[in-house]
Motif scaffolding. Structure first.
Motif, short mmCIF file in Angstrom:
data_model
loop_
_atom_site.label_atom_id
_atom_site.label_comp_id
_atom_site.label_asym_id
_atom_site.label_seq_id
_atom_site.Cartn_x
_atom_site.Cartn_y
_atom_site.Cartn_z
N GLY A 299 -9.41 -4.69 8.52
CA GLY A 299 -10.26 -4.98 9.45
C GLY A 299 -10.55 -3.80 10.23
O GLY A 299 -10.63 -2.82 9.65
N PRO A 300 -11.57 -4.00 11.30
CA PRO A 300 -12.19 -2.71 11.68
C PRO A 300 -11.09 -1.94 12.70
O PRO A 300 -9.98 -2.26 12.86
N VAL A 301 -11.66 -0.76 13.16
CA VAL A 301 -10.64 0.14 14.05
C VAL A 301 -10.46 -0.66 15.24
O VAL A 301 -11.46 -1.25 15.81
N ALA A 302 -9.10 -0.90 15.49
CA ALA A 302 -8.58 -1.45 16.78
C ALA A 302 -8.22 -0.36 17.81
O ALA A 302 -8.80 0.74 17.53
N ALA A 303 -7.55 -0.68 18.90
CA ALA A 303 -7.15 0.05 19.90
C ALA A 303 -6.58 1.35 19.66
O ALA A 303 -6.35 2.28 20.51
N TRP A 304 -5.60 1.08 18.52
CA TRP A 304 -4.57 2.32 18.17
C TRP A 304 -4.85 2.50 16.69
O TRP A 304 -4.92 1.44 15.94
N LEU A 305 -4.81 3.89 16.28
CA LEU A 305 -5.06 4.15 14.85
C LEU A 305 -3.54 4.64 14.52
O LEU A 305 -3.30 5.70 15.19
N VAL A 306 -3.06 4.41 13.41
CA VAL A 306 -2.00 4.93 13.10
C VAL A 306 -1.91 5.65 11.63
O VAL A 306 -2.30 5.39 10.86
N GLU A 307 -1.46 7.14 11.62
CA GLU A 307 -1.46 7.85 10.54
C GLU A 307 0.26 7.59 10.14
O GLU A 307 1.03 8.21 10.73
N PRO A 308 0.51 7.05 8.86
CA PRO A 308 1.85 6.83 8.56
C PRO A 308 2.40 8.16 8.12
O PRO A 308 1.69 9.24 7.76
N ASP A 309 3.63 8.46 8.19
CA ASP A 309 4.25 9.66 7.87
C ASP A 309 4.03 10.06 6.27
O ASP A 309 4.13 9.21 5.81
N PRO A 310 3.93 11.18 6.02
CA PRO A 310 3.69 11.50 4.60
C PRO A 310 4.65 10.84 3.61
O PRO A 310 4.26 10.72 2.65
N ALA A 311 5.96 10.89 3.95
CA ALA A 311 6.90 10.03 3.07
C ALA A 311 6.53 8.68 2.77
O ALA A 311 6.67 8.49 1.68
N VAL A 312 6.02 8.01 3.56
CA VAL A 312 5.89 6.55 3.73
C VAL A 312 4.37 6.44 2.86
O VAL A 312 4.34 5.52 1.79
N ILE A 313 3.47 7.44 2.89
CA ILE A 313 2.32 7.59 2.07
C ILE A 313 2.57 7.71 0.70
O ILE A 313 2.24 6.96 -0.26
N ARG A 314 3.49 8.94 0.50
CA ARG A 314 3.89 9.32 -1.00
C ARG A 314 4.60 8.26 -1.82
O ARG A 314 4.69 7.96 -3.10
N ALA A 315 5.38 7.60 -0.88
CA ALA A 315 6.24 6.42 -1.42
C ALA A 315 5.49 5.13 -1.80
O ALA A 315 6.11 4.37 -2.36
N GLY A 316 4.30 5.17 -1.25
CA GLY A 316 3.29 3.86 -1.66
C GLY A 316 3.61 2.68 -0.66
O GLY A 316 3.62 1.55 -1.06
N LEU A 317 4.37 2.77 0.41
CA LEU A 317 4.76 2.06 1.35
C LEU A 317 3.89 1.76 2.62
O LEU A 317 4.42 1.33 3.87
N VAL A 318 2.54 2.18 2.72
CA VAL A 318 1.90 1.88 3.94
C VAL A 318 1.53 0.66 4.08
O VAL A 318 1.71 -0.10 5.34
N SER A 319 1.57 -0.36 3.07
CA SER A 319 1.30 -1.84 3.45
C SER A 319 2.69 -2.29 4.13
O SER A 319 2.49 -3.20 4.77
N VAL A 320 3.87 -2.01 3.47
CA VAL A 320 5.14 -2.34 4.13
C VAL A 320 5.21 -1.97 5.65
O VAL A 320 5.60 -2.64 6.44
#
Length: 386
Positions: A299-320
């Motif tokens: 969906g579109p940008v809401a009130a808060w934008l989150v940048e996951p920690d790089p460990a989360v990104i590299r592990a492929g767990l952004v959706s989790v």
């Protein structure tokens, strides 16, 4: 680069290192701390004028190197001073992470660990401090000197051997010849070729295929790998943990057999950084794929934008992470998530309040920033080749 042992240059370098371990040598290193390039030449010149060192420029140079490396290491490796090599400091495992490795072996009931490609031995030291018997192997005699000297200073017992782990006989090639006690192996392949980092696992030393075959011989095997390793290179039945410390992605570890913790195949662990010292707190968070990888809404940008920690990104767990904190994705291919309220991330990412949206483009962005009084900004971007 270490000189070959046995030659004149190698003998002289080894003698200089041995001199550093004497009381006078230790005092010499301490006299150059903290090492400041601005006045290093002046201080070194003065030391070379001292009759004790006038005929030993090799020792003075070795002391200056140790002082420089110890000064660089002070932030990442607090506590009693250690002995280093330039490459060893660059590649050394952080203390909090090395302690995690040691606990895996402890929890699996391992009593003897062969640390293969140990370098200056952050992991070997942590394992010995945890009460494990450690066999440390590396091709670099200077790195093994640094490890052995640090172990003695810390009152730890570590057996060291110089050689290529692929050809050097040892319990990792014949577990039946291992010392009494359950055997485990930890491998840290060299990931540089021609002075540059390489992500191709077969170009590592030892190559990834050798590490995988080792795990077939010694079931309790773990390997430190590049965080950017292709997920397709991860063997079936293993568990891979990506670790960040204070927001910096520092490593990935692949674990076989009894060294796996739980049933997840991919985990992301975020350790806090406390001032100059990286520590593992009870609140350190982990995320895993145990319940599968969900497909959260976009969906579109809401009130808060989150940048996951790089460990989360590299592990492929952004959706989790998005599902855990009730967020949605901006795009399935982009590692930003967004929410109507500030999510409780528990260290697994950073949340930014959205103040406004402007059209994409450098000129409109600059104009908006100027009109709102912003001068010094940090630009975070994903999905834009700019």
């Amino acid at each position: 680069m270490a000189h070959p042992t046995g030659g004149p240059a190698g003998d002289q370098a080894a003698l200089a290192r041995a001199t550093l371990l004497t009381a006078e040598g230790r005092a010499l290193v301490a006299s150059l701390m903290p090492y400041d390039p601005a006045d290093a030449i002046t201080r070194i010149t003065a030391i070379r004028g001292d009759p004790r060192w006038a005929e030993r420029p090799d020792v003075v140079a070795a002391a200056a190197t140790q002082a420089r490396l110890r000064t660089r290491a002070a932030t990442r490796f607090p506590g009693p001073p250690r002995w280093w090599t330039p490459d060893g400091l660059e590649q050394a495992t952080r203390p909090a992470v090395a302690a995690r490795h040691a606990r895996r072996f402890q929890a699996a009931g391992i009593e003897v660990v062969a640390d293969l490609g140990c370098g200056v031995g952050s992991d070997a030291l942590a394992m010995a401090a945890a009460g494990l018997r450690v066999l440390a192997v590396d091709r670099d005699p200077e790195a093994l000197w640094a490890l052995a000297a640090t172990a003695v200073d810390q009152g730890l017992t570590i057996t060291t051997s110089v050689g290529d782990v692929r050809t050097l006989p040892g319990p990792w090639t014949d577990p039946a010849a291992a010392p009494a006690g359950q055997l485990g192996c930890f491998v840290d392949p060299a990931r540089r070729s021609g002075g540059a980092r390489t992500l191709a696992p077969e170009s590592w030393s030892p190559p990834w295929s050798w590490v995988r075959s080792l795990a077939g011989t010694v079931p309790a095997t773990g390997a430190k790998v590049a965080p950017g390793i292709d997920h397709r290179a991860l063997p079936a039945g293993t568990q891979t943990e990506w670790i960040s410390v204070g927001g910096d992605l520092v490593e990935a570890g692949v674990w076989w057999g009894p060294l796996r913790c739980g049933h997840a195949t991919r985990t992301a662990t975020v350790l806090a950084a406390d001032g100059a010292e990286a520590v593992e707190r009870p609140a350190a968070e982990s995320l895993d794929d145990l319940d599968g990888i969900p497909v959260p809404p976009t969906g579109p940008v809401a009130a808060w934008l989150v940048e996951p920690d790089p460990a989360v990104i590299r592990a492929g767990l952004v959706s989790v992470l998005a599902e855990r904190v009730d967020c949605h994705l901006l795009d399935p291919r982009i590692a930003f998530i967004t929410s109507d309220s500030r999510p409780d991330l528990r260290g697994l990412g950073a949340a930014f309040e959205v103040r406004d949206e402007v059209p994409f483009g450098r000129k409109p962005m600059r104009a908006w920033l100027r009109s709102h009084g912003y001068g010094d900004v940090v630009v975070k971007k994903r999905g834009v080749n700019i």
